[in-house]
Structure formats: structure tokens, C-alpha cells
Write an enzyme that holds these catalytic residues in place. Structure first.
Site, PDB file in Angstrom:
ATOM      1  N   ARG A 172       0.860  -1.188   0.000  1.00  0.00           N
ATOM      2  CA  ARG A 172       0.000   0.000   0.000  1.00  0.00           C
ATOM      3  C   ARG A 172       0.892   1.232   0.000  1.00  0.00           C
ATOM      4  NH1 ARG A 172      -1.730   0.169   4.951  1.00  0.00           N
ATOM      5  NH2 ARG A 172      -0.832  -1.832   5.474  1.00  0.00           N
ATOM      6  N   ARG A 176      -3.191  10.773   0.615  1.00  0.00           N
ATOM      7  CA  ARG A 176      -4.104  11.515   1.462  1.00  0.00           C
ATOM      8  C   ARG A 176      -4.625  12.741   0.713  1.00  0.00           C
ATOM      9  NH1 ARG A 176      -1.026  12.633   6.787  1.00  0.00           N
ATOM     10  NH2 ARG A 176      -1.228  10.450   7.389  1.00  0.00           N
ATOM     11  N   ARG A 249      18.463  -6.501   5.764  1.00  0.00           N
ATOM     12  CA  ARG A 249      19.038  -5.315   5.139  1.00  0.00           C
ATOM     13  C   ARG A 249      19.693  -4.517   6.245  1.00  0.00           C
ATOM     14  NH1 ARG A 249      15.841  -1.476   2.990  1.00  0.00           N
ATOM     15  NH2 ARG A 249      13.956  -2.293   3.935  1.00  0.00           N
ATOM     16  N   ARG A 280      18.519   9.300   3.524  1.00  0.00           N
ATOM     17  CA  ARG A 280      17.913  10.314   4.390  1.00  0.00           C
ATOM     18  C   ARG A 280      18.998  11.118   5.099  1.00  0.00           C
ATOM     19  NH1 ARG A 280      13.343   7.906   8.262  1.00  0.00           N
ATOM     20  NH2 ARG A 280      15.026   6.813   9.337  1.00  0.00           N
ATOM     21  N   GLU A 300      22.026   8.620   6.273  1.00  0.00           N
ATOM     22  CA  GLU A 300      21.700   7.193   6.350  1.00  0.00           C
ATOM     23  C   GLU A 300      21.936   6.537   4.993  1.00  0.00           C
ATOM     24  OE1 GLU A 300      18.121   6.844   9.072  1.00  0.00           O
ATOM     25  OE2 GLU A 300      17.585   5.468   7.469  1.00  0.00           O
ATOM     26  N   TYR A 348       9.636  -6.976  11.362  1.00  0.00           N
ATOM     27  CA  TYR A 348       9.777  -5.552  11.638  1.00  0.00           C
ATOM     28  C   TYR A 348       8.710  -5.169  12.654  1.00  0.00           C
ATOM     29  CZ  TYR A 348      10.054  -0.645  11.786  1.00  0.00           C
ATOM     30  OH  TYR A 348      10.194   0.624  12.288  1.00  0.00           O
ATOM     31  N   ASP A 350       7.401  -1.969  15.155  1.00  0.00           N
ATOM     32  CA  ASP A 350       7.551  -0.621  15.692  1.00  0.00           C
ATOM     33  C   ASP A 350       7.679  -0.729  17.208  1.00  0.00           C
ATOM     34  OD1 ASP A 350       7.738   1.240  13.637  1.00  0.00           O
ATOM     35  OD2 ASP A 350       5.584   1.200  13.264  1.00  0.00           O
TER      36      ASP A 350
HETATM   37  P1  FAD Z   1      16.570  -4.580  19.803  1.00  0.00           P
HETATM   38  O1  FAD Z   1      16.361  -3.166  20.149  1.00  0.00           O
HETATM   39  O2  FAD Z   1      17.369  -4.887  18.597  1.00  0.00           O
HETATM   40  O3  FAD Z   1      17.220  -5.301  21.079  1.00  0.00           O
HETATM   41  C1  FAD Z   1      17.801  -6.574  21.018  1.00  0.00           C
HETATM   42  C2  FAD Z   1      19.048  -6.534  21.872  1.00  0.00           C
HETATM   43  O4  FAD Z   1      19.563  -7.854  22.023  1.00  0.00           O
HETATM   44  C3  FAD Z   1      20.166  -5.699  21.261  1.00  0.00           C
HETATM   45  O5  FAD Z   1      20.597  -4.714  22.170  1.00  0.00           O
HETATM   46  C4  FAD Z   1      21.263  -6.715  20.975  1.00  0.00           C
HETATM   47  O6  FAD Z   1      22.572  -6.185  21.131  1.00  0.00           O
HETATM   48  C5  FAD Z   1      20.980  -7.781  22.021  1.00  0.00           C
HETATM   49  N1  FAD Z   1      21.498  -9.106  21.676  1.00  0.00           N
HETATM   50  C6  FAD Z   1      21.309  -9.783  20.522  1.00  0.00           C
HETATM   51  N2  FAD Z   1      21.940 -10.963  20.564  1.00  0.00           N
HETATM   52  C7  FAD Z   1      22.529 -11.046  21.788  1.00  0.00           C
HETATM   53  C8  FAD Z   1      23.340 -12.029  22.430  1.00  0.00           C
HETATM   54  N3  FAD Z   1      23.668 -13.162  21.819  1.00  0.00           N
HETATM   55  N4  FAD Z   1      23.794 -11.787  23.683  1.00  0.00           N
HETATM   56  C9  FAD Z   1      23.486 -10.622  24.330  1.00  0.00           C
HETATM   57  N5  FAD Z   1      22.714  -9.659  23.757  1.00  0.00           N
HETATM   58  C10 FAD Z   1      22.249  -9.876  22.500  1.00  0.00           C
HETATM   59  N6  FAD Z   1      10.048   1.997  15.736  1.00  0.00           N
HETATM   60  C11 FAD Z   1       9.139   2.987  15.922  1.00  0.00           C
HETATM   61  O7  FAD Z   1       8.140   2.778  16.629  1.00  0.00           O
HETATM   62  N7  FAD Z   1       9.338   4.234  15.375  1.00  0.00           N
HETATM   63  C12 FAD Z   1      10.424   4.521  14.594  1.00  0.00           C
HETATM   64  O8  FAD Z   1      10.562   5.646  14.125  1.00  0.00           O
HETATM   65  C13 FAD Z   1      11.378   3.491  14.365  1.00  0.00           C
HETATM   66  N8  FAD Z   1      12.467   3.722  13.603  1.00  0.00           N
HETATM   67  C14 FAD Z   1      13.347   2.711  13.372  1.00  0.00           C
HETATM   68  C15 FAD Z   1      14.453   2.970  12.550  1.00  0.00           C
HETATM   69  C16 FAD Z   1      15.355   1.959  12.272  1.00  0.00           C
HETATM   70  C17 FAD Z   1      16.544   2.241  11.405  1.00  0.00           C
HETATM   71  C18 FAD Z   1      15.134   0.657  12.782  1.00  0.00           C
HETATM   72  C19 FAD Z   1      16.053  -0.464  12.437  1.00  0.00           C
HETATM   73  C20 FAD Z   1      14.057   0.403  13.607  1.00  0.00           C
HETATM   74  C21 FAD Z   1      13.142   1.421  13.903  1.00  0.00           C
HETATM   75  N9  FAD Z   1      12.058   1.201  14.758  1.00  0.00           N
HETATM   76  C22 FAD Z   1      11.147   2.212  14.964  1.00  0.00           C
HETATM   77  C23 FAD Z   1      11.841  -0.102  15.403  1.00  0.00           C
HETATM   78  C24 FAD Z   1      12.481  -0.210  16.808  1.00  0.00           C
HETATM   79  O9  FAD Z   1      13.871  -0.019  16.709  1.00  0.00           O
HETATM   80  C25 FAD Z   1      12.157  -1.606  17.380  1.00  0.00           C
HETATM   81  O10 FAD Z   1      10.776  -1.740  17.566  1.00  0.00           O
HETATM   82  C26 FAD Z   1      12.814  -1.934  18.735  1.00  0.00           C
HETATM   83  O11 FAD Z   1      14.109  -1.449  18.822  1.00  0.00           O
HETATM   84  C27 FAD Z   1      12.807  -3.438  18.912  1.00  0.00           C
HETATM   85  O12 FAD Z   1      13.266  -3.798  20.196  1.00  0.00           O
HETATM   86  P2  FAD Z   1      13.818  -5.275  20.434  1.00  0.00           P
HETATM   87  O13 FAD Z   1      14.015  -5.417  21.890  1.00  0.00           O
HETATM   88  O14 FAD Z   1      12.944  -6.265  19.750  1.00  0.00           O
HETATM   89  O15 FAD Z   1      15.189  -5.345  19.619  1.00  0.00           O
END
Ligand code: FAD
Length: 368
Positions: A172, A176, A249, A280, A300, A348, A350
Site C-alpha cells: 500500500r 491523502r 538489510r 535520508r 543514512e 519488523y 515498531d
Molecule cells: P533490539 O532493540 O534490537 O534489542 C535486542 C538486543 O539484544 C540488542 O541490544 C542486541 O545487542 C541484544 N542481543 C542480541 N543478541 C545477543 C546475544 N547473543 N547476547 C546478548 N545480547 C544480545 N520503531 C518505531 O516505533 N518508530 C520509529 O521511528 C522506528 N524507527 C526505526 C528505525 C530503524 C533504522 C530501525 C532499524 C528500527 C526502527 N524502529 C522504529 C523499530 C524499533 O527499533 C524496534 O521496535 C525496537 O528497537 C525493537 O526492540 P527489540 O528489543 O525487539 O530489539
């Protein structure tokens, strides 16, 4: 004999931190392991020249979930930031998402009917089932928006011509027919006034955390410490890649301090031409309406992901989805391990959705 900890939490991102916090509130003893030298995962911020910088890419909190909005507001104060990014196509500036301001600039149209007519006429260029991303995008928004605002950006992101990319990547495209530059439709949106670290620090307050520790490098020793594991790392690495490697990616960030108070006048500018190598530029101070003398920008660049690089976005094509299903079956059969978050679920997410998922996991785990 009971082990020292109830939960060993691998990863201190939002999923791991919310789980650790909620389990601790329920009287459980947690140990959090984090591979990086800081907690917070991808929402981690650092201070540069008094500006809060989102180290792993721009993070804007937005949600339609009142419970999650209340949850984060109980942890931090949020400002009124509204994401209204700008697209720069060879020096021409357009509002995003595609709305009446965009259409007016593109075609000089004034009313929604005039804009709709323009788009309808251009969409008709593609007939039948779209065979690739180019056809899919034209089918959705017409040739002009595709050429100026989608083609170059998408080709940079994926490193391939849109004619060679599958149509399913774009399902999609929000169009708007109002003069509304707010990127998100969610009713709640903002940025924590003191940055995202405050949220993580409060979630992990009083919990034992060890940074610079890779759980997988010494798994047996850590498993011996806790009754259960909450794993938020990549799912294929947990199973030692025995079914194959999932693809991602990646991104490369180039951060620079500039001796000017205001570089681009907005937090996010997308460069939608093919020639500019980055996709960006983020000017961090605008997330917080900053008045500092200097500014900090981050360019970026899309990057081809290889093992050892940060995995940012899953590539949800048929091959990877099938591979993930194999790992998911193994995960479901793993006793005493909860897999959660963007890496363990190859999804993915948020921020609001990952908090929602962690709270659901907590409810399931502690259901009477
Ligand atoms: P993560 O934050 O990745 O945490 C996982 C952690 O586990 C990491 O710190 C990693 O180091 C650790 N880990 C992994 N393997 C091991 C291991 N073997 N031993 C010890 N530690 C380990 N969301 C929004 O709502 N708004 C936004 O504008 C937005 N922008 C984004 C922009 C980008 C470029 C990206 C990539 C994501 C964006 N997001 C956004 C999404 C957001 O980043 C995620 O929702 C959130 O960070 C996910 O949290 P998580 O705990 O699942 O993963």
C-alpha cells in the site's frame, strides 16, 4: 535446587527490558545480558554537543494503543513532535506522506478532485497484474509520484532497479487527499523529552545487567544460572544456523556536527533521486525543538547486510519466511525459552508493537 535467577534475559532492547521490568514487579529475579556496551538496543541515544542523537536511526514513537501510550508516559515525559518529513528530489522539495501539499506542488492542483483525476489518469498506464515493483507503484500512485518520490529512493534502498524488484515489497502507499503532513495516522505521537535512554533506565532500575556479554559465546554457563531464558537475539544464531542463514538489510550511519544552528529546518529529509548516495538526512535537534548553537546530522546509507553487521530490516521474501518457519518450529519445541522481539521473531516491529508483544508475553507467562 532452584537456580540463582528466575529469568535470564538476553538483550536489553525494549522487549527484554519490558519483560525484565514486569517480571521483577512480580517478584522474580532477573539477570539481563547485553552484547553491546550499552543497554536499550536500537532505541539507544547519545548526547553530542548537547543534542540527543538516535544512534541507530531516527525513532519516532507513535501508537494507536492507549495502554502502551500510558505505559511509556508513566516512564517518561513526551513532547508534541509530529513527524512531517520532506522529500528532496534534485533540489525540489515535496511534503510527505503524499498529500494535497505534495500534489499541489507537483501539478499546481488545488482541490482533492483535481488531484484524484491526475492520479487516476496516470495509474491507468499499467494494466493487468503488476509484474514488478515499478508497475505496482505506478498502479497505486501514478507515474509522476513514482518517478520523483519512489523510484530513486527504493532503488537505493534495495540496490536494484525497481523493474527487478518484486511487486509485493510495496503493498500500500498512503495517499491523502487533505493538506495534512503528519506522516502517521496514529492518535498518539511524540519523542521522550530526555531521550529514549530514560525509558530503558527506568525499566531496568534495580535489575542486574551485564553489558559486553554475548550469551551465545558462553551459553551453557549462563543457562545454568536461570530457570528460564527470554531470548531477543537473532533466531538463526540461537540454533547455530542449522537450517541456514536468515537475510537482513542493513544501514550505515554517518554522523557529523555542523557549526550552524539549523541545517535543514526539519528532522527528516528523504533524498529521492538515484544519484545522492544516502537515503535520508536526520537533523536530531528538531525531534526536541532544540535551540543549541550547533547541530548534529546523520546521513543514512543503505548497506548490503553480511554476517557480523547490525541486522536492521528482515527480508520477508518467500525464501526467508519459509526458513523462519523452520526456526519457529524449533523455538516452539524449546523448553523454558521465550523468544521475543524483532530479531527472535524475524519481524519488523515498531516500538509500540514490541512493547505490546512483551506485555502479552508477560501476561501469558504469569497467567494464573
Ligand atoms: P533490539 O532493540 O534490537 O534489542 C535486542 C538486543 O539484544 C540488542 O541490544 C542486541 O545487542 C541484544 N542481543 C542480541 N543478541 C545477543 C546475544 N547473543 N547476547 C546478548 N545480547 C544480545 N520503531 C518505531 O516505533 N518508530 C520509529 O521511528 C522506528 N524507527 C526505526 C528505525 C530503524 C533504522 C530501525 C532499524 C528500527 C526502527 N524502529 C522504529 C523499530 C524499533 O527499533 C524496534 O521496535 C525496537 O528497537 C525493537 O526492540 P527489540 O528489543 O525487539 O530489539
Amino acid at each position: 535446587m532452584r537456580k540463582k535467577y528466575d529469568y535470564l534475559i538476553v538483550g536489553s532492547g525494549l522487549f527484554g527490558s519490558v519483560f525484565a521490568h514486569e517480571a521483577t514487579l512480580r517478584g522474580k529475579k532477573c539477570l539481563v545480558l547485553e552484547r553491546r556496551d550499552h543497554v536499550g538496543g536500537n532505541i539507544y541515544c547519545e548526547e553530542i554537543e548537547g543534542v540527543t542523537v538516535h544512534r541507530y536511526g531516527a525513532h519516532i514513537f507513535h501508537t494507536a494503543n492507549r495502554r502502551v501510550w500510558k505505559y511509556v508516559n508513566d516512564l517518561a515525559e513526551f513532547n508534541r513532535f509530529t513527524n512531517s518529513p520532506i522529500a528532496n528530489y534534485k533540489g525540489e522539495i515535496y511534503n510527505m506522506p503524499f498529500n494535497m501539499n505534495t500534489f499541489s506542488k507537483l501539478w499546481g492542483v488545488v482541490t482533492p478532485d483535481e488531484a484524484r483525476e491526475k492520479i487516476e489518469a496516470q495509474r491507468g498506464v499499467v494494466t493487468g497484474e503488476p509484474k514488478n515493483l515499478e508497475e505496482q507503484a505506478i498502479r497505486l500512485v501514478g507515474t509522476d509520484i513514482y518517478a520523483k518520490l519512489i523510484k530513486g529512493y527504493t532503488e537505493k534502498q534495495w540496490g536494484r532497479p525497481c523493474t527487478e524488484l518484486p511487486a509485493f515489497i510495496i503493498k500500500r502507499l498512503p495517499v491523502r487527499y487533505t493538506y495534512d503532513n503528519n506522516y502517521f495516522n496514529d492518535p498518539y505521537q511524540g519523542i521522550p523529552v530526555n531521550g529514549y535512554n530514560e525509558i530503558i533506565d527506568k525499566l531496568l532500575d534495580g535489575i542486574e545487567v551485564r553489558t559486553d556479554v554475548d550469551y551465545l559465546a558462553n551459553r551453557a554457563a549462563y543457562d545454568a544460572l536461570a530457570e528460564k531464558v527470554v531470548y531477543t537475539g537473532t533466531i538463526d544464531s540461537y540454533f547455530d544456523y542449522k537450517c541456514g542463514e536468515l537475510e537482513y538489510r542493513s544501514l550505515r550511519f554517518e554522523t557529523e556536527v555542523l557549526d550552524t544552528p539549523n541545517y535543514q529546518g526539519v528532522a527528516v529529509v528523504n533524498y529521492t533521486d538515484r544519484e545522492t548516495p544516502y537515503t535520508r538526512i536526520i537533523e536530531h535537534k528538531h525531534f526536541a525543538f532544540g535551540q543549541q548553537e550547533k547541530t548534529v546530522i546523520t546521513r543514512e546509507y543503505p548497506a548490503v547486510w553480511q554476517q557480523g553487521m547490525e541486522a536492521y530490516y528482515p527480508v520477508n521474501n518467500e525464501k526467508n519466511s519459509a526458513l523462519y518457519q523452520q526456526y519457529k518450529a524449533l523455538a516452539d519445541a524449546e523448553p523454558n525459552v521465550i523468544f521475543g522481539g524483532r530479531l527472535a521473531e524475524y519481524k519488523y516491529y515498531d516500538m509500540d508493537k514490541v512493547i505490546e508483544a512483551a506485555l502479552s508475553a508477560v501476561e501469558k507467562e504469569f497467567a494464573e
